[in-house]
Motif scaffolding. Structure first.
Motif, PDB file in Angstrom:
ATOM      1  N   ARG A  54      -5.977  -6.512   3.374  1.00 10.53           N
ATOM      2  CA  ARG A  54      -6.039  -5.634   3.830  1.00 10.53           C
ATOM      3  C   ARG A  54      -4.483  -5.204   4.191  1.00 10.53           C
ATOM      4  NH1 ARG A  54      -7.442  -7.992   8.273  1.00 10.53           N
ATOM      5  NH2 ARG A  54      -5.914  -8.518   8.500  1.00 10.53           N
ATOM      6  N   SER A  55      -3.499  -5.511   3.846  1.00  8.36           N
ATOM      7  CA  SER A  55      -2.433  -4.066   4.518  1.00  8.36           C
ATOM      8  C   SER A  55      -1.859  -3.768   2.824  1.00  8.36           C
ATOM      9  CB  SER A  55      -1.244  -5.348   4.895  1.00  8.36           C
ATOM     10  OG  SER A  55      -0.698  -6.369   3.691  1.00  8.36           O
ATOM     11  N   ASN A  56      -1.750  -4.594   1.613  1.00  9.01           N
ATOM     12  CA  ASN A  56      -2.113  -4.106   0.284  1.00  9.01           C
ATOM     13  C   ASN A  56      -2.698  -3.232  -0.021  1.00  9.01           C
ATOM     14  OD1 ASN A  56      -0.351  -5.936  -0.075  1.00  9.01           O
ATOM     15  ND2 ASN A  56      -1.411  -7.342  -1.188  1.00  9.01           N
ATOM     16  N   MET A  57      -4.621  -3.402   0.220  1.00  4.77           N
ATOM     17  CA  MET A  57      -5.229  -2.434  -0.411  1.00  4.77           C
ATOM     18  C   MET A  57      -4.554  -0.711   0.809  1.00  4.77           C
ATOM     19  SD  MET A  57      -9.159  -3.397  -0.175  1.00  4.77           S
ATOM     20  CE  MET A  57      -9.908  -1.482  -0.154  1.00  4.77           C
ATOM     21  N   ILE A  58      -4.500  -0.666   1.904  1.00  7.66           N
ATOM     22  CA  ILE A  58      -4.135   0.100   2.662  1.00  7.66           C
ATOM     23  C   ILE A  58      -2.442   1.146   1.989  1.00  7.66           C
ATOM     24  CG2 ILE A  58      -3.391   1.289   4.985  1.00  7.66           C
ATOM     25  CD1 ILE A  58      -5.305  -1.062   6.411  1.00  7.66           C
ATOM     26  N   ALA A  59      -1.759   0.092   1.682  1.00  5.25           N
ATOM     27  CA  ALA A  59      -0.533   0.366   0.889  1.00  5.25           C
ATOM     28  C   ALA A  59      -1.021   1.353   0.162  1.00  5.25           C
ATOM     29  CB  ALA A  59       0.673  -0.723   1.045  1.00  5.25           C
ATOM     30  N   SER A  60      -1.829   0.361  -0.710  1.00  7.35           N
ATOM     31  CA  SER A  60      -1.730   1.420  -2.541  1.00  7.35           C
ATOM     32  C   SER A  60      -2.780   2.737  -2.044  1.00  7.35           C
ATOM     33  CB  SER A  60      -2.788   0.013  -3.085  1.00  7.35           C
ATOM     34  OG  SER A  60      -3.749   0.379  -3.857  1.00  7.35           O
ATOM     35  N   ALA A  61      -3.606   2.579  -0.899  1.00  7.04           N
ATOM     36  CA  ALA A  61      -3.776   4.081  -1.215  1.00  7.04           C
ATOM     37  C   ALA A  61      -3.702   4.947  -0.407  1.00  7.04           C
ATOM     38  CB  ALA A  61      -6.015   3.502  -0.144  1.00  7.04           C
ATOM     39  N   LEU A  62      -2.980   4.534   0.192  1.00  5.84           N
ATOM     40  CA  LEU A  62      -1.660   5.889   1.252  1.00  5.84           C
ATOM     41  C   LEU A  62      -0.291   6.363  -0.015  1.00  5.84           C
ATOM     42  CD1 LEU A  62      -0.632   3.815   4.416  1.00  5.84           C
ATOM     43  CD2 LEU A  62      -1.774   6.366   3.726  1.00  5.84           C
ATOM     44  N   TRP A  63      -0.236   5.200  -0.551  1.00  6.25           N
ATOM     45  CA  TRP A  63       0.413   5.640  -2.141  1.00  6.25           C
ATOM     46  C   TRP A  63       0.054   6.233  -3.339  1.00  6.25           C
ATOM     47  CZ3 TRP A  63       5.829   5.962  -1.813  1.00  6.25           C
ATOM     48  CH2 TRP A  63       6.560   4.677  -1.062  1.00  6.25           C
ATOM     49  N   PHE A  64      -1.240   6.403  -3.328  1.00  5.35           N
ATOM     50  CA  PHE A  64      -1.814   6.761  -4.402  1.00  5.35           C
ATOM     51  C   PHE A  64      -1.956   8.214  -3.815  1.00  5.35           C
ATOM     52  CE2 PHE A  64      -6.181   8.069  -6.226  1.00  5.35           C
ATOM     53  CZ  PHE A  64      -5.974   7.835  -7.713  1.00  5.35           C
ATOM     54  N   TYR A  65      -2.752   8.387  -2.333  1.00  7.98           N
ATOM     55  CA  TYR A  65      -3.362  10.350  -2.133  1.00  7.98           C
ATOM     56  C   TYR A  65      -2.243  10.444  -2.828  1.00  7.98           C
ATOM     57  CZ  TYR A  65      -4.413  13.361   1.588  1.00  7.98           C
ATOM     58  OH  TYR A  65      -4.882  14.651   1.699  1.00  7.98           O
TER      59      TYR A  65
END
Length: 106
Positions: A54-65
């Protein structure tokens, strides 16, 4: 952005990028369901029960965006060649930096 009034309705480059990202996401949902729809329940269970996922997916999405929005804003302020050269230089710096940290030879 040459259509009359379009720039006023969309606002900033950030808004334009946001709208493009949302539309891209919504248009990809049918393809995701066709290819991986049978595993969606398994994914939801893993997302709820595995905190690292969960935390890795959210962090990855925020950094990508954030990276892509910054890239879009940079492209708006510079021309395409300048942005391309800067992006290539960034990649070289990252590769050399990782090689130095890991002690790898180039």
């Amino acid at each position: 952005m040459e259509t009359e009034g379009l720039k006023d309705r969309l606002g900033s480059v950030g808004n334009q990028f946001c709208i493009t990202s949302i539309l891209g996401f919504l248009m990809s949902i049918p393809f995701m369901l066709l290819r991986e729809g049978n595993k969606f329940g398994e994914f939801v269970t893993a997302f709820k029960t595995v905190p690292a996922l969960r935390s890795n997916m959210i962090a990855s999405a925020l950094w990508f965006y954030g990276y892509n929005e910054l890239s879009t804003m940079t492209l708006k302020k510079t021309n395409a060649v300048t942005a391309s050269v800067a992006n290539t230089a960034k990649r070289v710096i990252v590769i050399v930096g990782v090689a130095l940290v890991l002690g790898e030879s180039l």
